[in-house]
Design a protein around this motif. Structure first.
Motif, PDB file in Angstrom:
ATOM      1  N   LYS A   1       0.917  -1.107   0.157  1.00 57.03           N
ATOM      2  CA  LYS A   1       0.158  -0.063   0.404  1.00 57.03           C
ATOM      3  C   LYS A   1       1.186   1.055  -0.506  1.00 57.03           C
ATOM      4  O   LYS A   1       0.199   1.937  -0.489  1.00 57.03           O
ATOM      5  CB  LYS A   1      -0.995  -0.034   1.214  1.00 57.03           C
ATOM      6  CG  LYS A   1      -1.660  -0.932   0.940  1.00 57.03           C
ATOM      7  CD  LYS A   1      -2.954  -0.565   2.101  1.00 57.03           C
ATOM      8  CE  LYS A   1      -3.961  -2.046   2.360  1.00 57.03           C
ATOM      9  NZ  LYS A   1      -4.789  -1.794   3.965  1.00 57.03           N
ATOM     10  N   LEU A   2       1.922   1.575   1.046  1.00 56.61           N
ATOM     11  CA  LEU A   2       2.325   2.006   1.066  1.00 56.61           C
ATOM     12  C   LEU A   2       3.567   2.293  -0.323  1.00 56.61           C
ATOM     13  O   LEU A   2       3.666   3.598  -1.156  1.00 56.61           O
ATOM     14  CB  LEU A   2       3.728   2.127   2.048  1.00 56.61           C
ATOM     15  CG  LEU A   2       4.552   3.313   2.447  1.00 56.61           C
ATOM     16  CD1 LEU A   2       4.510   4.431   2.682  1.00 56.61           C
ATOM     17  CD2 LEU A   2       6.003   2.977   3.147  1.00 56.61           C
ATOM     18  N   LEU A   3       4.154   1.645  -1.377  1.00 56.16           N
ATOM     19  CA  LEU A   3       4.658   2.075  -2.329  1.00 56.16           C
ATOM     20  C   LEU A   3       3.867   2.341  -3.481  1.00 56.16           C
ATOM     21  O   LEU A   3       3.440   2.872  -4.276  1.00 56.16           O
ATOM     22  CB  LEU A   3       4.930   0.107  -2.762  1.00 56.16           C
ATOM     23  CG  LEU A   3       6.827  -0.208  -1.889  1.00 56.16           C
ATOM     24  CD1 LEU A   3       6.662  -1.293  -2.967  1.00 56.16           C
ATOM     25  CD2 LEU A   3       7.740   0.731  -2.371  1.00 56.16           C
ATOM     26  N   MET A   4       2.498   1.732  -3.529  1.00 53.19           N
ATOM     27  CA  MET A   4       1.389   2.229  -4.604  1.00 53.19           C
ATOM     28  C   MET A   4       1.242   3.828  -3.831  1.00 53.19           C
ATOM     29  O   MET A   4       0.939   4.532  -4.857  1.00 53.19           O
ATOM     30  CB  MET A   4       0.176   1.677  -4.463  1.00 53.19           C
ATOM     31  CG  MET A   4      -0.334   0.228  -4.365  1.00 53.19           C
ATOM     32  SD  MET A   4      -1.500  -0.645  -4.803  1.00 53.19           S
ATOM     33  CE  MET A   4      -2.825  -0.187  -5.356  1.00 53.19           C
ATOM     34  N   GLY A   5       1.139   3.954  -2.881  1.00 52.08           N
ATOM     35  CA  GLY A   5       1.191   5.328  -2.215  1.00 52.08           C
ATOM     36  C   GLY A   5       2.242   6.074  -2.330  1.00 52.08           C
ATOM     37  O   GLY A   5       2.053   7.542  -3.213  1.00 52.08           O
ATOM     38  N   ILE A   6       3.138   5.739  -3.082  1.00 44.73           N
ATOM     39  CA  ILE A   6       4.315   6.678  -3.177  1.00 44.73           C
ATOM     40  C   ILE A   6       4.306   6.651  -4.957  1.00 44.73           C
ATOM     41  O   ILE A   6       4.968   7.956  -5.235  1.00 44.73           O
ATOM     42  CB  ILE A   6       5.583   6.109  -2.368  1.00 44.73           C
ATOM     43  CG1 ILE A   6       5.961   6.748  -1.672  1.00 44.73           C
ATOM     44  CG2 ILE A   6       6.728   6.370  -3.559  1.00 44.73           C
ATOM     45  CD1 ILE A   6       7.097   5.514  -0.675  1.00 44.73           C
ATOM     46  N   GLU A   7       4.090   5.753  -5.643  1.00 50.22           N
ATOM     47  CA  GLU A   7       3.928   6.002  -6.986  1.00 50.22           C
ATOM     48  C   GLU A   7       2.841   6.953  -7.430  1.00 50.22           C
ATOM     49  O   GLU A   7       2.814   7.924  -8.279  1.00 50.22           O
ATOM     50  CB  GLU A   7       3.730   4.577  -7.118  1.00 50.22           C
ATOM     51  CG  GLU A   7       4.643   3.532  -7.859  1.00 50.22           C
ATOM     52  CD  GLU A   7       4.199   1.687  -8.396  1.00 50.22           C
ATOM     53  OE1 GLU A   7       3.138   1.887  -8.210  1.00 50.22           O
ATOM     54  OE2 GLU A   7       4.492   0.738  -8.824  1.00 50.22           O
ATOM     55  N   ASN A   8       1.664   6.533  -6.583  1.00 49.61           N
ATOM     56  CA  ASN A   8       0.815   8.148  -6.988  1.00 49.61           C
ATOM     57  C   ASN A   8       1.444   9.111  -6.836  1.00 49.61           C
ATOM     58  O   ASN A   8       0.564   9.747  -7.751  1.00 49.61           O
ATOM     59  CB  ASN A   8      -0.501   7.716  -6.431  1.00 49.61           C
ATOM     60  CG  ASN A   8      -1.756   8.730  -6.687  1.00 49.61           C
ATOM     61  OD1 ASN A   8      -2.114   8.417  -8.093  1.00 49.61           O
ATOM     62  ND2 ASN A   8      -2.276   9.090  -5.864  1.00 49.61           N
TER      63      ASN A   8
END
Length: 116
Positions: A6-13
């Motif tokens: 979830k954290l990685l997806m947030g960073i990508e966003n």
């Protein structure tokens, strides 16, 4: 989906949004430059071609005698064109006329409004 995913997806966003913002800033700078050019053209279009030549040289800091030499025109012709420029700009001096041109590129000042 675990916490790190979830954290990685947030960073990508966030990175995607940041990239879009960088692109938008570049686009706005381009628009700003186009506006600057258009403002100059509109300002200069109020003059005849001969007046534009005289005014462009005045912007560059040339005196009447220098403008006369550069354009190979009589002093009275340059003075008449200068007078016409000043009349069109409703200003008493070429210095103030040049200042009007230079003011085209200053940001409008925003005043804070106080509320009681």
């Amino acid at each position: 989906m675990d916490q790190s995913e979830k954290l990685l997806m947030g960073i990508e966003n966030i990175l995607s949004v940041a990239s879009d913002l960088v692109d938008e800033v570049a686009r706005l700078k381009s628009v700003e430059e186009e506006c600057k050019i258009l403002k100059e053209k509109v300002f200069m279009n109020q003059f005849t071609k001969a007046e534009q030549e005289v005014f462009a040289l005045a912007i560059d800091g040339h005196s009447i005698s220098e403008i006369q030499d550069i354009l190979h025109k009589e002093e009275c012709t340059i003075k008449n064109q200068r007078r016409s420029i000043l009349k069109k700009l409703n200003t008493p001096s070429m210095t103030e006329a040049v200042q009007q041109f230079q003011n085209l590129h200053q940001e409008p000042s925003h005043k804070l409004i106080r509320t009681s």
